[in-house]
Design an enzyme around this catalytic site. Structure first.
Site, short mmCIF file in Angstrom:
data_model
loop_
_atom_site.label_atom_id
_atom_site.label_comp_id
_atom_site.label_asym_id
_atom_site.label_seq_id
_atom_site.Cartn_x
_atom_site.Cartn_y
_atom_site.Cartn_z
CD GLU A 51 38.77 -20.88 35.35
OE1 GLU A 51 38.47 -21.19 34.19
OE2 GLU A 51 39.06 -21.72 36.22
CD GLU A 76 31.16 -23.89 38.90
OE1 GLU A 76 31.78 -23.45 37.93
OE2 GLU A 76 29.91 -23.97 38.93
CD GLU A 103 26.57 -14.61 41.79
OE1 GLU A 103 26.73 -14.48 40.56
OE2 GLU A 103 26.80 -13.70 42.60
CG ASP A 126 26.56 -21.04 32.46
OD1 ASP A 126 27.10 -21.91 31.75
OD2 ASP A 126 26.35 -21.19 33.68
CE LYS A 130 14.85 -21.42 25.77
NZ LYS A 130 14.34 -22.41 26.69
CG ASP A 162 30.52 -20.91 22.58
OD1 ASP A 162 30.54 -20.59 23.78
OD2 ASP A 162 29.50 -21.37 22.02
C1 LIG Z 1 29.86 -23.17 30.50
S1 LIG Z 1 30.53 -23.60 32.05
C2 LIG Z 1 32.29 -23.34 31.77
C3 LIG Z 1 33.13 -24.11 32.75
C4 LIG Z 1 34.63 -24.01 32.54
N1 LIG Z 1 35.11 -22.65 32.68
C5 LIG Z 1 35.03 -24.57 31.21
O1 LIG Z 1 35.45 -23.78 30.34
O2 LIG Z 1 34.97 -25.79 31.05
C6 LIG Z 1 30.09 -22.23 33.07
C7 LIG Z 1 30.33 -22.50 34.55
O3 LIG Z 1 30.12 -21.30 35.25
C8 LIG Z 1 29.42 -21.57 36.46
N2 LIG Z 1 28.75 -20.31 36.80
C9 LIG Z 1 27.82 -19.66 36.04
N3 LIG Z 1 27.45 -18.52 36.62
C10 LIG Z 1 28.14 -18.43 37.79
C11 LIG Z 1 28.16 -17.46 38.82
N4 LIG Z 1 27.39 -16.36 38.77
N5 LIG Z 1 28.98 -17.68 39.87
C12 LIG Z 1 29.75 -18.79 39.93
N6 LIG Z 1 29.77 -19.75 38.98
C13 LIG Z 1 28.97 -19.57 37.91
C14 LIG Z 1 28.49 -22.72 36.10
O4 LIG Z 1 28.10 -23.46 37.23
C15 LIG Z 1 29.39 -23.54 35.16
O5 LIG Z 1 30.15 -24.48 35.86
#
Ligand SMILES: C[S@@+](CC[C@H](N)C(=O)[O-])C[C@H]1O[C@@H](n2cnc3c(N)ncnc32)[C@H](O)[C@@H]1O
Length: 223
Positions: A51, A76, A103, A126, A130, A162
């Site tokens: 995941e 994460e 990352e 995410d 914007k 969403d």
């Molecule tokens: C909107 S949150 C969703 C978290 C979880 N999947 C949930 O549904 O509750 C997005 C997560 O992705 C992580 N994230 C965003 N871009 C990432 C990347 N390029 N590599 C690793 N983690 C990332 C952010 O730190 C954040 O914790």
């Protein structure tokens, strides 16, 4: 295991990728990822489900506890969130969960072997709503190509969001490569999925009465 036990195991000037206690640290501002001699190993031949963007780990922890004959990898890049997953993994003794604090694209590109993964999930990546931030979205062509490389043939990636525009982009990114086929018929997503599992953001958006879009793409067999 407490929050304070989650420490970065090197000084900034000595930063390097390293696996300790079931967690791979991938440092920022590091330029030797492609030379990293790191391999994620499980002491069994069970399938590997991964995941990306695990957040606080609610979804993957529930899965790892329920499906103990699967090796789970949580990816994460936020320190606080990776730490939450790490503390829960150790306090609840979840041996089939491996954590990557780093990352997603760098990890996939430089630390995962071809055809290593049996199933990929991304829950609420995410959306960077914007226009000037859209370039930060994870699901873009370079990432899709890497997911194709690391997935086994005929395996799936499932994504929940969403965000309508990101959903449209995700469908386009996957189907325009010809490397993936949608599991769901046109318009290539569904809005209800029983037994999918729940995450912090899924609960939040459902409370706000937002529609969730679930997508699923299958890696096309080559040749
Ligand atoms: C909107 S949150 C969703 C978290 C979880 N999947 C949930 O549904 O509750 C997005 C997560 O992705 C992580 N994230 C965003 N871009 C990432 C990347 N390029 N590599 C690793 N983690 C990332 C952010 O730190 C954040 O914790």
């Amino acid at each position: 295991m407490k929050k304070k036990d989650f420490i970065i195991p090197f000084k900034y000037e000595d930063r390097r990728p390293i696996i300790i206690n079931g967690l791979l640290y991938i440092p920022d501002n590091y330029f030797l990822h492609s030379q990293a001699d790191i391999e994620i190993l499980f002491n069994n031949t069970n399938p590997i489900f991964l995941e990306y963007c695990s957040g606080n780990g609610e979804w993957i922890i529930e899965k790892a506890k329920k499906f103990i004959n699967i090796n789970w990898i949580a990816v994460e890049y936020s320190f606080d969130r990776a730490r939450k997953i790490f503390v829960k993994k150790h306090n609840e003794n979840i041996e089939n969960l491996f954590i990557v604090f780093g990352e997603a694209l760098i990890f996939t590109k430089c630390y995962l072997k071809d055809s290593f993964i049996d199933h990929v999930f991304i829950n609420f990546p995410d959306p960077w709503p914007k226009t000037k931030h859209k370039k930060n979205r994870l699901v873009q062509n370079p990432f899709v190509i890497e997911v194709f490389r690391v997935l086994k043939e005929n395996s799936f990636i499932e994504i929940a969001t969403d965000h309508e525009k990101y959903k449209d982009q995700i469908v386009l990114e996957f189907l325009s490569t010809n490397y993936f086929r949608s599991f769901y018929k046109k318009p290539f997503f569904i809005n209800e999925l029983e037994e999918y599992g729940s995450s912090y953001f899924e609960k939040l958006y459902k409370k706000m009465n937002k529609q969730i879009n679930y997508m699923k793409f299958k890696k096309i067999v080559s040749g």
